[in-house]
Design a protein around this motif. Structure first.
Motif, PDB file in Angstrom:
ATOM      1  N   ILE A 269      48.713  74.021  56.361  1.00 15.94           N
ATOM      2  CA  ILE A 269      49.988  73.794  55.669  1.00 15.94           C
ATOM      3  C   ILE A 269      50.995  74.879  56.070  1.00 15.94           C
ATOM      4  N   ARG A 270      50.513  76.089  56.270  1.00 17.51           N
ATOM      5  CA  ARG A 270      51.411  77.169  56.710  1.00 17.51           C
ATOM      6  C   ARG A 270      52.037  76.843  58.058  1.00 17.51           C
ATOM      7  N   GLN A 271      51.230  76.338  58.990  1.00 17.35           N
ATOM      8  CA  GLN A 271      51.758  75.989  60.310  1.00 17.35           C
ATOM      9  C   GLN A 271      52.726  74.816  60.223  1.00 17.35           C
ATOM     10  N   LEU A 272      52.389  73.827  59.374  1.00 18.55           N
ATOM     11  CA  LEU A 272      53.282  72.676  59.198  1.00 18.55           C
ATOM     12  C   LEU A 272      54.621  73.123  58.612  1.00 18.55           C
ATOM     13  N   ALA A 273      54.570  73.975  57.595  1.00 20.19           N
ATOM     14  CA  ALA A 273      55.795  74.427  56.923  1.00 20.19           C
ATOM     15  C   ALA A 273      56.668  75.272  57.837  1.00 20.19           C
ATOM     16  N   GLY A 274      56.058  75.898  58.838  1.00 20.79           N
ATOM     17  CA  GLY A 274      56.832  76.701  59.772  1.00 20.79           C
ATOM     18  C   GLY A 274      57.217  75.958  61.029  1.00 20.79           C
ATOM     19  N   GLY A 275      56.936  74.662  61.075  1.00 22.98           N
ATOM     20  CA  GLY A 275      57.178  73.876  62.279  1.00 22.98           C
ATOM     21  C   GLY A 275      58.577  73.311  62.372  1.00 22.98           C
ATOM     22  N   LEU A 276      58.781  72.457  63.376  1.00 27.36           N
ATOM     23  CA  LEU A 276      60.101  71.911  63.657  1.00 27.36           C
ATOM     24  C   LEU A 276      60.594  70.973  62.572  1.00 27.36           C
ATOM     25  N   CYS A 277      59.682  70.229  61.941  1.00 32.49           N
ATOM     26  CA  CYS A 277      60.099  69.202  60.983  1.00 32.49           C
ATOM     27  C   CYS A 277      60.344  69.752  59.595  1.00 32.49           C
ATOM     28  N   ALA A 278      59.769  70.888  59.261  1.00 33.76           N
ATOM     29  CA  ALA A 278      59.735  71.351  57.875  1.00 33.76           C
ATOM     30  C   ALA A 278      61.103  71.612  57.252  1.00 33.76           C
ATOM     31  N   PRO A 279      62.002  72.357  57.887  1.00 32.93           N
ATOM     32  CA  PRO A 279      63.221  72.750  57.175  1.00 32.93           C
ATOM     33  C   PRO A 279      64.118  71.587  56.780  1.00 32.93           C
ATOM     34  N   GLU A 280      64.326  70.606  57.670  1.00 33.66           N
ATOM     35  CA  GLU A 280      65.326  69.580  57.418  1.00 33.66           C
ATOM     36  C   GLU A 280      64.777  68.159  57.329  1.00 33.66           C
ATOM     37  N   SER A 281      63.608  67.895  57.862  1.00 31.28           N
ATOM     38  CA  SER A 281      63.139  66.511  57.989  1.00 31.28           C
ATOM     39  C   SER A 281      62.086  66.116  56.962  1.00 31.28           C
ATOM     40  N   LEU A 282      61.054  66.931  56.759  1.00 25.28           N
ATOM     41  CA  LEU A 282      59.910  66.537  55.937  1.00 25.28           C
ATOM     42  C   LEU A 282      60.344  66.253  54.504  1.00 25.28           C
ATOM     43  N   GLN A 283      60.124  65.004  54.053  1.00 29.22           N
ATOM     44  CA  GLN A 283      60.551  64.571  52.724  1.00 29.22           C
ATOM     45  C   GLN A 283      59.388  64.231  51.799  1.00 29.22           C
ATOM     46  N   VAL A 284      58.316  63.684  52.333  1.00 27.98           N
ATOM     47  CA  VAL A 284      57.175  63.260  51.520  1.00 27.98           C
ATOM     48  C   VAL A 284      55.896  63.793  52.149  1.00 27.98           C
ATOM     49  N   LEU A 285      55.080  64.464  51.335  1.00 29.85           N
ATOM     50  CA  LEU A 285      53.801  65.007  51.794  1.00 29.85           C
ATOM     51  C   LEU A 285      52.724  64.630  50.788  1.00 29.85           C
ATOM     52  N   GLU A 286      51.713  63.896  51.243  1.00 33.26           N
ATOM     53  CA  GLU A 286      50.634  63.428  50.370  1.00 33.26           C
ATOM     54  C   GLU A 286      49.360  64.190  50.717  1.00 33.26           C
ATOM     55  N   LEU A 287      48.837  64.927  49.734  1.00 30.22           N
ATOM     56  CA  LEU A 287      47.662  65.781  49.933  1.00 30.22           C
ATOM     57  C   LEU A 287      46.566  65.478  48.922  1.00 30.22           C
ATOM     58  N   ASP A 288      46.486  64.256  48.449  1.00 28.49           N
ATOM     59  CA  ASP A 288      45.475  63.904  47.460  1.00 28.49           C
ATOM     60  C   ASP A 288      44.071  64.217  47.971  1.00 28.49           C
ATOM     61  N   ASN A 289      43.269  64.795  47.078  1.00 25.42           N
ATOM     62  CA  ASN A 289      41.852  65.025  47.354  1.00 25.42           C
ATOM     63  C   ASN A 289      41.632  65.877  48.614  1.00 25.42           C
ATOM     64  N   CYS A 290      42.413  66.921  48.747  1.00 29.50           N
ATOM     65  CA  CYS A 290      42.181  67.930  49.795  1.00 29.50           C
ATOM     66  C   CYS A 290      41.637  69.174  49.093  1.00 29.50           C
ATOM     67  N   PRO A 291      40.321  69.330  49.033  1.00 29.61           N
ATOM     68  CA  PRO A 291      39.726  70.328  48.140  1.00 29.61           C
ATOM     69  C   PRO A 291      39.990  71.779  48.530  1.00 29.61           C
TER      70      PRO A 291
END
Length: 458
Positions: free
Chosen positions: A364-386
């Motif tokens: 999640i840290r790498q995703l949040a620091g990636g190209l899509c995170a600041p302006e594009s990412l709108q919906v993130l589904e993490l159900d049952n990720c223990p």
């Protein structure tokens, strides 16, 4: 007289002389007491005379079906206009599905005639094949037809539909009576651009015949057609090279890597692909798809458990325009996939990672620091990720466009972690569930237990 009364107006001059001047025979009319009173005839304006027929038709064209039928009962002229074919170009009977009979649809076909362009009969469960015969005869200019869930229709209806040579869009999903024989008739509609045959009983034979005739197909829905195999998909890709949307949802184990490789080789315009629950697709197929479908925007591979990081790394590199990616229950996905998406997919808006149990906070840290995170990412589904904890939520603070996050059954996520995230993203919708705390009960007295092996008292 106790009070002044206006005498009734008469279009003609009465013989009694009780006219406006009050000089009639009696001499006791209002005119004799108050002087001359002139009463003019002012008829209310007649809309049928004041407005041209074309204007009334234009107004009627914006009315819903019920209001239009009510207007038809006002007068004969309005009845004629209300059923003028020119305002029945787009008709939807979906809201009245269970009440619509075949006879009513036949009458509608006769009234609309060649004016009808779009017809929605979705859910009209009483519709039969004879009604389709009426449409094929009267409505030859029909371009869009929705027959979803009209379950009494059979291959005979397809035989009539083939007469609509201008048909561009057809939906016959959830009609189990339609088989390859029906597809043989539908293939005569060579101008088809959009076709939905989900949950119909078709196989590679019907799909091949369709692809050979309808080469302009751009969107094809084949959900639940379990008799279709990779061979049929390959034939489709060879003949319909302009394909942009394809759904093979729940087509089962017959869809394999060969189908993906054929799509990659022949369909460069593909934008949307659904492979959910096609469990035999592997990384080899994903690599072949990514090699040729660089314009891919939406991909669903939920339940494809043979896919792993190597396939999704190739996907991220080959399809940088991805906007929506569904990886639910892709159990081999790890943080490596998230790192690849972060590095290459700057347009990613919706990402589903539910039941990807190997993901950690570092991904999640790498995703949040990636190209899509600041302006594009709108919906993130993490159900049952223990393995996802509050630390992951702290990284997501950088995702300023995030609108929704799903955290059901993420056992290491706490309320305080969610509150901190919402504090930075006040418009964020969080879907989570916390089991109610069970109050401690009274300790039960120690009971004697028996060993199942030797039945001795413990």
């Amino acid at each position: 007289m106790n009070g002044y009364q206006v005498p009734p107006y008469s279009n003609g001059n009465s013989g009694n002389g009780a006219g406006p001047s009050g000089n009639g025979g009696g001499g006791s009319g209002p005119g004799s007491k108050f002087g001359s009173v002139s009463l003019l005839s002012v008829d209310p304006p007649n809309i049928n005379e004041r407005l041209p027929k074309e204007i009334i038709l234009r107004v009627f064209s914006h009315l819903d079906l019920v209001t239009l039928c009510r207007c038809s009962q006002v007068c004969k002229f309005w009845h004629q206009l209300a059923f003028d074919g020119s305002i029945w170009q787009n008709v939807s009977l979906f809201e009245y599905g269970k009440d619509i009979t075949g006879a009513m649809v036949e009458t509608l076909a006769k009234r609309c005639g060649g004016f009808l362009r779009s017809l929605n009969l979705r859910g009209c469960q009483n519709l039969n094949d004879s009604a389709m015969r009426a449409f094929s005869y009267h409505c030859v200019n029909l371009e869009r037809l929705n027959l979803s869930d009209c379950r009494k229709l059979t291959n005979e209806a397809c035989k009539h539909i083939r007469s609509c040579q201008n048909l561009l869009s057809l939906k016959v999903n959830s009609i189990s009576n339609i088989s390859d024989d029906g597809v043989r008739y539908l293939a005569k509609c060579e101008r088809l651009v959009e076709l939905d045959m989900s949950w119909c009983n078709i196989s590679d034979e019907g799909l091949t015949r369709l692809a050979q005739s309808c080469r302009h197909l751009a969107a094809l829905q084949l959900r639940g057609c379990r008799d279709i195999t990779s061979h049929g998909v390959a034939e489709l890709s060879r003949h319909c090279t302009g394909l942009r949307v394809l759904s093979l949802y729940e087509c089962g184990h017959n869809i394999r890597d060969e189908a993906m490789q054929a799509l990659g080789a022949n369909c460069p315009e593909l934008r949307t692909l659904c492979l959910s629950h096609c469990g035999h697709v592997t990384d080899t197929g994903m690599i072949g798809l990514a090699a040729g479908c660089g314009q891919l925007r939406n991909l669903e591979v939920a339940g494809c458990r043979l896919l792993s990081d190597s396939g999704f790394q190739a996907l991220a590199r080959g399809c940088p325009q991805l906007e929506r990616l569904d990886l639910e229950d892709c159990v081999q996905v790890t943080d490596i996939t998230l790192a690849a998406l972060a590095a290459h997919c700057s347009h990613l808006r919706i990402l589903t990672l539910s039941y990807c149990e190997l993901l950690t906070d570092d991904g999640i840290r790498q995703l949040a620091g990636g190209l899509c995170a600041p302006e594009s990412l709108q919906v993130l589904e993490l159900d049952n990720c223990p393995h996802i904890t509050d630390t992951a939520l702290e990284h997501l603070v950088a995702c300023h466009a995030l609108q929704q996050i799903d955290l059901y059954d993420c056992q290491q996520i706490t309320r305080s972690g969610i509150r901190r995230l919402v504090g930075h993203l006040p418009n964020l919708k969080v879907h989570a569930y916390f089991a109610p705390v069970t109050p401690p009960g009274q300790p039960e007295p120690r009971r004697r237990r028996y060993c199942r092996c030797c039945c001795s008292l413990l």
